[in-house]
Design a protein around this motif. Structure first.
Motif, PDB file in Angstrom:
ATOM      1  N   GLU A 113       0.547  -1.192  -0.393  1.00  0.00           N
ATOM      2  CA  GLU A 113      -0.052  -0.192  -0.489  1.00  0.00           C
ATOM      3  C   GLU A 113       0.788   1.442  -0.350  1.00  0.00           C
ATOM      4  N   LEU A 114       2.163   1.223   0.650  1.00  0.00           N
ATOM      5  CA  LEU A 114       3.172   2.201   0.618  1.00  0.00           C
ATOM      6  C   LEU A 114       3.013   2.824  -0.263  1.00  0.00           C
ATOM      7  N   VAL A 115       4.393   1.799  -1.169  1.00  0.00           N
ATOM      8  CA  VAL A 115       4.683   1.636  -2.139  1.00  0.00           C
ATOM      9  C   VAL A 115       3.447   2.637  -3.470  1.00  0.00           C
ATOM     10  N   SER A 116       2.372   1.853  -3.625  1.00  0.00           N
ATOM     11  CA  SER A 116       1.254   2.286  -5.045  1.00  0.00           C
ATOM     12  C   SER A 116       1.147   3.502  -4.067  1.00  0.00           C
ATOM     13  N   ASN A 117       0.457   3.812  -3.265  1.00  0.00           N
ATOM     14  CA  ASN A 117       0.367   5.709  -2.672  1.00  0.00           C
ATOM     15  C   ASN A 117       1.992   6.259  -3.284  1.00  0.00           C
ATOM     16  N   ALA A 118       2.812   5.484  -2.991  1.00  0.00           N
ATOM     17  CA  ALA A 118       4.209   6.085  -3.850  1.00  0.00           C
ATOM     18  C   ALA A 118       4.159   6.352  -4.373  1.00  0.00           C
ATOM     19  N   LEU A 119       4.236   5.502  -5.498  1.00  0.00           N
ATOM     20  CA  LEU A 119       3.702   5.813  -7.180  1.00  0.00           C
ATOM     21  C   LEU A 119       2.780   6.598  -7.309  1.00  0.00           C
ATOM     22  N   GLN A 120       2.063   6.612  -6.830  1.00  0.00           N
ATOM     23  CA  GLN A 120       0.534   7.349  -7.123  1.00  0.00           C
ATOM     24  C   GLN A 120       0.472   9.133  -7.276  1.00  0.00           C
ATOM     25  N   LEU A 128       3.918  10.315  -7.396  1.00  0.00           N
ATOM     26  CA  LEU A 128       4.592  10.186  -8.365  1.00  0.00           C
ATOM     27  C   LEU A 128       4.911  10.324  -9.653  1.00  0.00           C
ATOM     28  N   ILE A 129       3.233   9.426 -10.045  1.00  0.00           N
ATOM     29  CA  ILE A 129       2.444  10.052 -11.369  1.00  0.00           C
ATOM     30  C   ILE A 129       1.677  11.388 -11.341  1.00  0.00           C
ATOM     31  N   GLU A 130       1.242  11.778 -10.956  1.00  0.00           N
ATOM     32  CA  GLU A 130       0.464  13.185 -10.240  1.00  0.00           C
ATOM     33  C   GLU A 130       1.260  13.940 -10.665  1.00  0.00           C
ATOM     34  N   LYS A 131       2.639  13.965  -9.741  1.00  0.00           N
ATOM     35  CA  LYS A 131       3.587  15.304  -9.740  1.00  0.00           C
ATOM     36  C   LYS A 131       4.461  15.122 -11.227  1.00  0.00           C
ATOM     37  N   GLN A 156       4.142  18.292 -16.437  1.00  0.00           N
ATOM     38  CA  GLN A 156       4.011  17.886 -18.391  1.00  0.00           C
ATOM     39  C   GLN A 156       2.463  19.212 -18.858  1.00  0.00           C
ATOM     40  N   TYR A 157       1.691  19.259 -17.628  1.00  0.00           N
ATOM     41  CA  TYR A 157       1.171  20.722 -17.531  1.00  0.00           C
ATOM     42  C   TYR A 157       1.336  21.899 -17.908  1.00  0.00           C
ATOM     43  N   LYS A 158       2.583  21.990 -16.172  1.00  0.00           N
ATOM     44  CA  LYS A 158       3.163  23.469 -16.359  1.00  0.00           C
ATOM     45  C   LYS A 158       3.622  23.713 -17.569  1.00  0.00           C
ATOM     46  N   LEU A 159       4.847  22.596 -18.063  1.00  0.00           N
ATOM     47  CA  LEU A 159       5.938  23.022 -19.170  1.00  0.00           C
ATOM     48  C   LEU A 159       5.153  22.596 -20.371  1.00  0.00           C
ATOM     49  N   ALA A 160       3.687  22.436 -20.827  1.00  0.00           N
ATOM     50  CA  ALA A 160       2.491  22.069 -21.797  1.00  0.00           C
ATOM     51  C   ALA A 160       1.983  24.206 -21.907  1.00  0.00           C
TER      52      ALA A 160
END
Length: 81
Positions: free
Chosen positions: A30-37, A39-42, A47-51
């Motif tokens: 669960e910790l790893v899944s939350n950390a990866l989520q 990371l994906i959101e960040k 990417q949106y900021k750069l766009a």
């Protein structure tokens, strides 16, 4: 759910334990899944900021935004009484 084996550095794991981060989750998975989520959101936000930075340099995009703003300028006041 996909099962993967994860190997992490000893010092990283000890820091998780030392800072009681592990206690906030029911499992290490669960910790790893939350950390990866997170990371994906960040990454998506970056990417949106750069766009948006690129769009701010595009004259046609800026003109389109001005047109949209002008087209909807009165709608901002429709619900004000």
């Amino acid at each position: 759910m996909i099962r993967k084996t994860v190997a992490i550095r000893d010092d990283l794991f000890h820091n998780l334990e030392l800072n009681n981060i592990m206690k906030q989750y029911q499992s290490f998975s669960e910790l790893v899944s939350n950390a990866l989520q997170l990371l994906i959101e960040k990454q998506k936000k970056e990417q949106y900021k750069l766009a948006m930075i690129e769009a701010s340099k595009d004259k046609q995009y800026l003109e389109d935004m001005k047109n949209v703003e002008n087209d909807f300028k009165y709608s901002d006041y429709e619900n004000i009484r």
